[in-house]
Design an enzyme around this catalytic site. Structure first.
Site, mmCIF file in Angstrom:
data_model
loop_
_atom_site.group_PDB
_atom_site.id
_atom_site.type_symbol
_atom_site.label_atom_id
_atom_site.label_comp_id
_atom_site.label_asym_id
_atom_site.label_seq_id
_atom_site.Cartn_x
_atom_site.Cartn_y
_atom_site.Cartn_z
ATOM 1 N N GLY A 182 0.840 -1.208 0.000
ATOM 2 C CA GLY A 182 0.000 0.000 0.000
ATOM 3 C C GLY A 182 0.867 1.247 0.000
ATOM 4 C CB VAL A 233 -1.097 3.021 5.296
ATOM 5 C CG1 VAL A 233 -1.567 1.843 6.139
ATOM 6 C CG2 VAL A 233 -2.247 3.997 5.075
ATOM 7 N N GLY A 234 2.212 2.645 5.424
ATOM 8 C CA GLY A 234 3.387 1.802 5.709
ATOM 9 C C GLY A 234 4.030 2.193 7.031
ATOM 10 C CD GLU A 260 6.906 -5.853 -1.772
ATOM 11 O OE1 GLU A 260 7.050 -5.165 -2.781
ATOM 12 O OE2 GLU A 260 7.741 -6.688 -1.380
ATOM 13 C CB CYS A 281 2.803 -0.322 -7.296
ATOM 14 S SG CYS A 281 3.099 -2.036 -7.750
HETATM 15 P P1 NAD Z 1 -5.205 0.603 0.521
HETATM 16 O O1 NAD Z 1 -6.029 1.789 0.874
HETATM 17 O O2 NAD Z 1 -5.858 -0.586 -0.059
HETATM 18 O O3 NAD Z 1 -4.379 0.210 1.806
HETATM 19 C C1 NAD Z 1 -3.575 -0.946 1.841
HETATM 20 C C2 NAD Z 1 -3.919 -1.768 3.063
HETATM 21 O O4 NAD Z 1 -3.746 -0.985 4.236
HETATM 22 C C3 NAD Z 1 -5.348 -2.253 3.065
HETATM 23 O O5 NAD Z 1 -5.378 -3.581 3.514
HETATM 24 C C4 NAD Z 1 -6.036 -1.311 4.011
HETATM 25 O O6 NAD Z 1 -7.158 -1.911 4.600
HETATM 26 C C5 NAD Z 1 -4.940 -0.984 4.997
HETATM 27 N N1 NAD Z 1 -5.075 0.336 5.615
HETATM 28 C C6 NAD Z 1 -5.561 1.451 5.055
HETATM 29 N N2 NAD Z 1 -5.525 2.478 5.927
HETATM 30 C C7 NAD Z 1 -5.004 1.994 7.073
HETATM 31 C C8 NAD Z 1 -4.702 2.560 8.353
HETATM 32 N N3 NAD Z 1 -4.920 3.841 8.624
HETATM 33 N N4 NAD Z 1 -4.157 1.758 9.295
HETATM 34 C C9 NAD Z 1 -3.901 0.466 9.030
HETATM 35 N N5 NAD Z 1 -4.159 -0.110 7.825
HETATM 36 C C10 NAD Z 1 -4.706 0.622 6.878
HETATM 37 O O7 NAD Z 1 -4.095 0.962 -0.516
HETATM 38 P P2 NAD Z 1 -3.390 2.311 -0.835
HETATM 39 O O8 NAD Z 1 -2.554 2.695 0.328
HETATM 40 O O9 NAD Z 1 -4.309 3.285 -1.432
HETATM 41 O O10 NAD Z 1 -2.480 1.701 -2.013
HETATM 42 C C11 NAD Z 1 -1.967 2.463 -3.015
HETATM 43 C C12 NAD Z 1 -0.472 2.530 -2.846
HETATM 44 O O11 NAD Z 1 0.049 1.227 -2.800
HETATM 45 C C13 NAD Z 1 0.245 3.217 -3.962
HETATM 46 O O12 NAD Z 1 1.226 4.036 -3.424
HETATM 47 C C14 NAD Z 1 0.881 2.086 -4.729
HETATM 48 O O13 NAD Z 1 2.040 2.446 -5.432
HETATM 49 C C15 NAD Z 1 1.174 1.124 -3.644
HETATM 50 N N6 NAD Z 1 1.252 -0.238 -4.150
HETATM 51 C C16 NAD Z 1 2.435 -0.874 -4.045
HETATM 52 C C17 NAD Z 1 2.558 -2.148 -4.559
HETATM 53 C C18 NAD Z 1 3.850 -2.891 -4.459
HETATM 54 O O14 NAD Z 1 3.825 -4.090 -4.722
HETATM 55 N N7 NAD Z 1 4.944 -2.274 -4.093
HETATM 56 C C19 NAD Z 1 1.458 -2.766 -5.153
HETATM 57 C C20 NAD Z 1 0.269 -2.083 -5.207
HETATM 58 C C21 NAD Z 1 0.162 -0.819 -4.699
#
Ligand code: NAD
Length: 506
Positions: free
Chosen positions: A201, A205-206, A223, A257
């Protein structure tokens, strides 16, 4: 549209999470996930689920992102199945103890690395590729012998729901569980102690995940995303470059991503490149991509608004643009913006939508400086046939991956680690790397108590200069000079002779 979707998310109650994790831990302790035959059977079940429920899962993906079935099968199912089959075929080999090199002091000992399952692992996945990002880590975690809590993205509502329904039908219910739900549920999950968390994600949030994991000293694989540069050099095949860039940028409506975030090229080839991208867009999606069944949509109104607002910035729109978008339909047209400057708004954060800015640079050194001014990307791609350009980009930049003359496809190579560096992530997975991510590399040392004991006396008090002298000879390696193989043979003979002499004087 987004509101209707939100009402439909099937959620696990927050209070159920501690019980679920407890059950997963008990199941792990029972030892059943350690059995090779159990792991293989579960992987086969997962494969069967993808075969038997392909229609149901792709229908969910279509409802979430208007992905066409073929798009989803090609971009998600094939990789996931490949990963599962790879694990089934190689599990025997992966589980074997890995023997390591021995120095003189360990010549008769058994030294190896034993891959141990970690225990209970948690997989947080993102919404943009909701099947592959959830099930690929799952396959590796099963292969490595763990129990797993899956937390699918709450934004890909239909895919989350279908996983909640199907996973318990195909996999062991006590060992693999799905926790659908929104942010409060994520917070409940993060209070629990896991043996590993893999999160896909955003970087924002990471940080939350890493902070929560630190409370339990839980290791994390992150990731994440970022701005992926795409360099197009004047030595490149511009026609093919344009086609591949158009595919990588606009697939899944730019929500990938690994998609090229922006292009760096010389002014002299810019217009030719723009023409080739436009030609490819027309070939892929027709005159009006909005009418194309192959063109996806933004995931929700929030993401639409965020990406749409980027169209207010400077630069010159030469394809698509604001007038061609439709909020009610979550549609943003494939867009190209030229004359973009590095400090424009669109260059500050990951775009994660179908807008492609082009920045003109004078030479490859300028491109490298610009790339190094930003955070380390998940992927850097470059179209070039110039060896020195490849060499400079490879050695003078840092990114999760670097690929030449193509975009995204290194994701599908299971013998390469997939992961970011710095702000684009940490750790890696895919193929054997996933198995290793979810395994502890346990050092295994076994020796004898009989014949080795006389040699061991050098370590016991009282300490003497003689002990130190022998210790130095036995334990400190020599700096390599000349043939190491010959040295190894000589040292082995010497060791055998020493042992024989010691045994004679016992
Ligand atoms: P998302 O909103 O789906 O969040 C990812 C996960 O985090 C979900 O399971 C969600 O439920 C959880 N989450 C969301 N908010 C949270 C919080 N406050 N506390 C705890 N957990 C929480 O995804 P996103 O963040 O919108 O994803 C998009 C990003 O992910 C982009 O930056 C994209 O580049 C990156 N991405 C990376 C990869 C990779 O393999 N490196 C793949 C896909 C997406």
């Amino acid at each position: 549209m987004a509101e209707t979707k939100a009402e439909m998310l099937e959620e696990v109650s927050e209070s159920a999470i501690p019980g679920m994790v407890k059950k997963l831990r008990e199941s792990f302790r029972s030892g059943k996930t350690r059995e090779k035959s159990f792991r293989i059977q579960q992987l086969k079940n997962l494969l069967r689920m993808l075969d038997e429920k392909e229609d149901e899962i792709t229908e969910a993906g279509h409802r979430d992102l208007r992905k066409k079935k073929q798009d989803m099968v090609f971009n998600e199912f094939l990789n996931t199945k490949g990963e599962i089959i790879d694990a089934i075929n190689n599990l025997d080999e992966w589980m074997k103890p890995e023997h390591v090199k021995k120095d003189l002091a360990n010549i008769i000992n058994t030294l190896c690395i034993q891959r141990d399952p970690l225990g209970v692992v948690c997989v947080f996945s993102a919404w943009n590729y909701p099947v592959v990002l959830l099930l690929q880590p799952l396959a590796g975690a099963i292969a490595a012998g763990n129990t797993v809590l899956l937390k699918p993205s709450d934004l890909a509502i239909h895919t989350s729901n279908v996983m909640m329904k199907l996973i318990p039908q195909y996999l062991d219910k006590d060992c693999y569980m799905v926790a659908g739900g929104g942010v409060p549920l994520c917070q409940a999950v993060l209070k629990e102690r896991f043996d590993h968390i893999i999160y896909t994600g955003s970087s924002g949030v990471g940080k939350i995940i890493m902070r929560a994991a630190a409370e339990h000293l839980t290791p994390v694989t992150l990731e994440l995303g970022g701005k992926n540069p795409c360099v197009v050099d004047s030595s490149a095949n511009i026609k093919v470059a344009g086609k591949r860039i158009a595919w990588g940028k606009y697939v899944n409506c730019g929500q990938t991503c690994l998609a090229p975030d922006y292009i760096l090229c010389n002014q002299s080839i810019r217009d030719e490149l723009v023409t080739s991208i436009k030609t490819a867009v027309k070939q892929f999606y027709g005159e009006n991509p909005k009418e194309s069944k192959d063109y996806s949509r933004m995931i929700n109104a929030r993401q639409f608004d965020r990406v749409h607002a980027l169209l207010d910035g400077s630069g010159n729109v030469v394809l698509g643009g604001k007038s061609e978008s439709d909020r009610d339909d979550l549609y943003i047209a494939p867009t190209i913006i030229t004359d973009v400057k590095p400090d424009d708004t669109i260059m500050q954060d990951e775009i994660f939508g179908p807008i492609l800015p082009i920045i003109c640079i004078d030479n490859i050194d300028d491109a490298i400086d610009l790339i190094n001014d930003g955070e380390k990307p998940l992927s850097l791609c470059a179209f070039t046939s110039d060896k020195s350009v490849k060499e400079k980009l490879t050695t003078r930049t840092s990114s999760g991956a670097i690929s030449f003359n193509d975009v995204i496809v290194h994701f599908a190579v299971r013998t390469l680690p997939f992961g970011g560096v710095g702000h684009s992530g940490q750790g890696a997975y895919h193929g054997k790397f996933t198995f290793d991510t979810f395994s502890h590399k346990k050092a295994y040392y076994s020796t004898f108590t009989g014949i080795t004991e006389p040699l061991m006396k050098i370590r016991y008090p009282p300490f003497t200069d003689g002990n130190i002298k022998t210790g130095k000879k036995l334990l400190v390696p020599k700096v390599k000079e000349g043939s190491s193989f010959l040295t190894y043979i000589l040292l082995t003979c010497l060791a055998v002779a020493v042992i024989a002499i010691v045994l004679q004087f016992q």
